[in-house]
Write an enzyme that holds these catalytic residues in place. Sequence first.
Site, PDB file in Angstrom:
ATOM      1  NE  ARG A  26       0.056  27.098  27.362  1.00 45.61           N
ATOM      2  CZ  ARG A  26       0.457  25.843  27.190  1.00 45.61           C
ATOM      3  NH1 ARG A  26       1.339  25.315  28.012  1.00 45.61           N
ATOM      4  NH2 ARG A  26      -0.004  25.125  26.190  1.00 45.61           N
ATOM      5  CB  ILE A  52      -4.311  24.725  26.027  1.00 48.76           C
ATOM      6  CG1 ILE A  52      -3.897  26.203  26.096  1.00 48.76           C
ATOM      7  CG2 ILE A  52      -3.273  23.872  26.698  1.00 48.76           C
ATOM      8  CD1 ILE A  52      -3.754  26.733  27.538  1.00 48.76           C
ATOM      9  CB  SER A  53      -2.354  26.554  20.902  1.00 48.95           C
ATOM     10  OG  SER A  53      -3.457  26.261  20.091  1.00 48.95           O
ATOM     11  CD  GLN A  54       3.937  24.554  19.843  1.00 50.77           C
ATOM     12  OE1 GLN A  54       3.542  23.511  19.328  1.00 50.77           O
ATOM     13  NE2 GLN A  54       5.184  24.972  19.770  1.00 50.77           N
ATOM     14  N   PRO A  55       2.483  27.606  23.800  1.00 49.68           N
ATOM     15  CG  PRO A  55       3.338  27.913  25.954  1.00 49.68           C
ATOM     16  CD  PRO A  55       3.049  26.852  24.924  1.00 49.68           C
TER      17      PRO A  55
END
Length: 136
Positions: A26, A52-55
């Site tokens: 990431r 970027i979206s959270q994991p």
Amino acid sequence: MRATARDTGRDKLRDSVLRAMRTVPRHRFVPPSLAAESYRDQALPIGLSQTISQPFIVALMTELAAPTPEARVLEVGTGSGYQAAVLAQCVAKVYTIEIVKPLGERARALLASLDHRNVDVRIGGGPTTIREFLAA
């Protein structure tokens, strides 16, 4: 997953999704100045007013898509390319389209450098089905 199980019907991630989340770096999908924060469970800015979206959200979206090794997936909104990279670990082919040209170009180059040969990045608006994507 336990916290969202009632709403999603899933209390755990399939092994392929867990492997993908562990495999995809990431930190490569965020600006270098944010690399140290890239594994926190939070969205991060990637430039051009995008994030970027959270994991956890990436893992949950991937799980809910129920990926199989023979599947072909269309992702609308490539962004950093992180979701496409995670999906690429779980399916045969990922088709992804990004309307913001600099993001699409950056994602295409990064995915190629990470040897994601099963990801096809297109830039521009338009296709909303895999058939339309391939015809464009």
